[in-house]
Design a protein around this motif. Structure first.
Motif, PDB file in Angstrom:
ATOM      1  N   ARG A   1       1.599  -2.868  -2.625  1.00  0.00           N
ATOM      2  CA  ARG A   1       0.291  -2.297  -1.908  1.00  0.00           C
ATOM      3  C   ARG A   1       0.096  -0.921  -1.838  1.00  0.00           C
ATOM      4  O   ARG A   1      -1.010  -0.422  -1.685  1.00  0.00           O
ATOM      5  N   LYS A   2       1.267  -0.406  -1.728  1.00  0.00           N
ATOM      6  CA  LYS A   2       1.193   1.314  -1.720  1.00  0.00           C
ATOM      7  C   LYS A   2       0.514   1.677  -2.959  1.00  0.00           C
ATOM      8  O   LYS A   2      -0.175   2.854  -3.018  1.00  0.00           O
ATOM      9  N   GLU A   3       0.426   0.875  -4.214  1.00  0.00           N
ATOM     10  CA  GLU A   3      -0.042   1.487  -5.400  1.00  0.00           C
ATOM     11  C   GLU A   3      -1.645   1.232  -5.422  1.00  0.00           C
ATOM     12  O   GLU A   3      -2.379   2.103  -6.173  1.00  0.00           O
ATOM     13  N   TRP A   4      -2.183   0.241  -4.675  1.00  0.00           N
ATOM     14  CA  TRP A   4      -3.695   0.045  -4.870  1.00  0.00           C
ATOM     15  C   TRP A   4      -4.326   0.302  -3.568  1.00  0.00           C
ATOM     16  O   TRP A   4      -5.465   0.402  -3.631  1.00  0.00           O
ATOM     17  N   ASP A   5      -3.784   0.319  -2.593  1.00  0.00           N
ATOM     18  CA  ASP A   5      -4.515   0.501  -1.132  1.00  0.00           C
ATOM     19  C   ASP A   5      -4.815   1.901  -0.858  1.00  0.00           C
ATOM     20  O   ASP A   5      -3.642   2.465  -0.370  1.00  0.00           O
ATOM     21  N   GLU A   6      -5.435   2.522  -1.253  1.00  0.00           N
ATOM     22  CA  GLU A   6      -6.020   3.880  -1.013  1.00  0.00           C
ATOM     23  C   GLU A   6      -6.198   4.141   0.484  1.00  0.00           C
ATOM     24  O   GLU A   6      -6.037   5.441   0.630  1.00  0.00           O
ATOM     25  N   HIS A   7      -6.530   3.233   1.385  1.00  0.00           N
ATOM     26  CA  HIS A   7      -6.551   3.539   2.639  1.00  0.00           C
ATOM     27  C   HIS A   7      -5.311   3.587   3.495  1.00  0.00           C
ATOM     28  O   HIS A   7      -5.323   4.046   4.652  1.00  0.00           O
ATOM     29  N   MET A   8      -4.369   3.155   3.047  1.00  0.00           N
ATOM     30  CA  MET A   8      -3.171   2.820   3.737  1.00  0.00           C
ATOM     31  C   MET A   8      -2.183   4.007   4.010  1.00  0.00           C
ATOM     32  O   MET A   8      -2.167   4.985   3.267  1.00  0.00           O
ATOM     33  N   ILE A   9      -1.813   4.330   5.379  1.00  0.00           N
ATOM     34  CA  ILE A   9      -1.076   5.283   5.743  1.00  0.00           C
ATOM     35  C   ILE A   9       0.281   4.895   5.644  1.00  0.00           C
ATOM     36  O   ILE A   9       1.223   5.338   5.319  1.00  0.00           O
ATOM     37  N   ALA A  10       0.471   3.662   6.379  1.00  0.00           N
ATOM     38  CA  ALA A  10       1.886   2.948   6.447  1.00  0.00           C
ATOM     39  C   ALA A  10       1.837   1.640   6.585  1.00  0.00           C
ATOM     40  O   ALA A  10       0.906   1.054   7.129  1.00  0.00           O
ATOM     41  N   SER A  11       2.968   0.960   6.074  1.00  0.00           N
ATOM     42  CA  SER A  11       3.156  -0.290   6.259  1.00  0.00           C
ATOM     43  C   SER A  11       4.483  -0.611   6.571  1.00  0.00           C
ATOM     44  O   SER A  11       5.390  -0.292   5.719  1.00  0.00           O
ATOM     45  N   ILE A  12       4.902  -1.236   7.553  1.00  0.00           N
ATOM     46  CA  ILE A  12       6.283  -1.427   8.084  1.00  0.00           C
ATOM     47  C   ILE A  12       6.812  -2.801   8.461  1.00  0.00           C
ATOM     48  O   ILE A  12       5.959  -3.486   9.151  1.00  0.00           O
ATOM     49  N   GLU A  13       7.748  -3.390   8.135  1.00  0.00           N
ATOM     50  CA  GLU A  13       8.049  -4.667   7.843  1.00  0.00           C
ATOM     51  C   GLU A  13       8.790  -4.781   9.407  1.00  0.00           C
ATOM     52  O   GLU A  13       9.895  -4.131   9.464  1.00  0.00           O
ATOM     53  N   ILE A  14       8.509  -5.110  10.536  1.00  0.00           N
ATOM     54  CA  ILE A  14       9.080  -5.468  11.722  1.00  0.00           C
ATOM     55  C   ILE A  14      10.258  -6.609  11.750  1.00  0.00           C
ATOM     56  O   ILE A  14      11.249  -6.354  11.903  1.00  0.00           O
ATOM     57  N   GLY A  15       9.848  -7.663  11.060  1.00  0.00           N
ATOM     58  CA  GLY A  15      10.947  -8.614  10.699  1.00  0.00           C
ATOM     59  C   GLY A  15      10.092 -10.024  10.571  1.00  0.00           C
ATOM     60  O   GLY A  15       9.103 -10.009  10.723  1.00  0.00           O
ATOM     61  N   TYR A  16      10.843 -11.038  10.263  1.00  0.00           N
ATOM     62  CA  TYR A  16      10.613 -12.381  10.272  1.00  0.00           C
ATOM     63  C   TYR A  16      10.788 -13.128  11.428  1.00  0.00           C
ATOM     64  O   TYR A  16      11.723 -13.101  12.263  1.00  0.00           O
ATOM     65  N   LEU A  17       9.640 -13.925  11.988  1.00  0.00           N
ATOM     66  CA  LEU A  17       9.742 -15.007  12.760  1.00  0.00           C
ATOM     67  C   LEU A  17      10.648 -16.268  12.235  1.00  0.00           C
ATOM     68  O   LEU A  17      11.324 -16.851  12.973  1.00  0.00           O
TER      69      LEU A  17
END
Length: 224
Positions: free
Chosen positions: A45-61
């Motif tokens: 997503r960092k490659e194609w989402d031009e609007h993204m500032i940050a994407s953080i995986e908090i964790g899995y339920l």
């Protein structure tokens, strides 16, 4: 043959002044499993989402539900937005679902410099179609802040087809990009045992609506 086509609808709902946008698309040269990967893969997503500032995986339920933080840049003078989202997915073979909605997480309160947006419901359904795949997409989002609903509704209707175009372009390069990575088989959305490498989120840490509610609403609205 056109490589893809797009149809867009909007719908007023009783629970919000912000309209729901629904998009139906067919990509004639994108396999369903590739689109499923593109929608999931946080590194790509960092490659194609031009609007993204940050994407953080908090964790899995659990192996089919995770919680994450996402922030995006908005054009001046609009303040940037961020979201804390619970994402759910299910692969039934001929139908693949990805859904998200906003939750609260105690370690990710609203941040200075951002307006905390609300994803009422965002979802995708993917099916095989015409040597490629069908993609159904719905989104109902309240960006909060001072933006008037009529303006948000107008922008959303125009923005949705652009998202589909971005996804189509992104899908063309995904396989070669993934093959070049040090971990090309890292796909926890397919291989649930890989979720053991990530932090675990307990349901008590988040406030959320029941997953069944989201799945039923998605099936009713998006899949028609």
């Amino acid at each position: 043959m056109r490589l893809y086509y797009v149809q867009v609808w909007t719908q007023t709902t009783a629970n919000s002044n912000f309209k729901m946008v629904k998009v139906h698309s067919v990509f004639h040269n994108v396999l369903p499993e590739i689109m499923f990967d593109v929608l999931h893969d946080p590194e790509y997503r960092k490659e194609w989402d031009e609007h993204m500032i940050a994407s953080i995986e908090i964790g899995y339920l659990n192996p089919n539900n995770d919680v994450g933080y996402y922030s995006l840049a908005c054009p001046t003078p609009v303040k940037n937005r961020d979201f804390v989202l619970q994402r759910s997915w299910l692969d039934l073979g001929n139908e693949k679902f990805i859904l998200n909605h906003s939750v609260e997480h105690r370690n990710y309160p609203p941040r200075k410099g951002f307006v905390r947006g609300l994803s009422i419901l965002t979802g995708f359904i993917i099916r095989p179609a015409d040597s490629g795949c069908f993609l159904g997409y719905i989104s109902q989002t309240d960006p909060r802040g001072k933006l008037p609903p009529w303006l948000v509704n107008k922008i959303s209707q125009k923005f949705a087809p652009k998202v589909v175009k971005q996804l189509h372009t992104a899908a063309q390069g995904y396989q070669s990009w993934k093959a070049s990575r040090p971990d090309p088989n890292q796909k926890p959305w397919i291989y649930p045992e890989q979720t053991l490498q990530s932090p675990r989120v307990h349901i008590s840490e988040v406030s959320s609506r029941p997953l069944a509610f989201i799945v039923l609403r998605m099936a009713k609205i998006c899949c028609k």
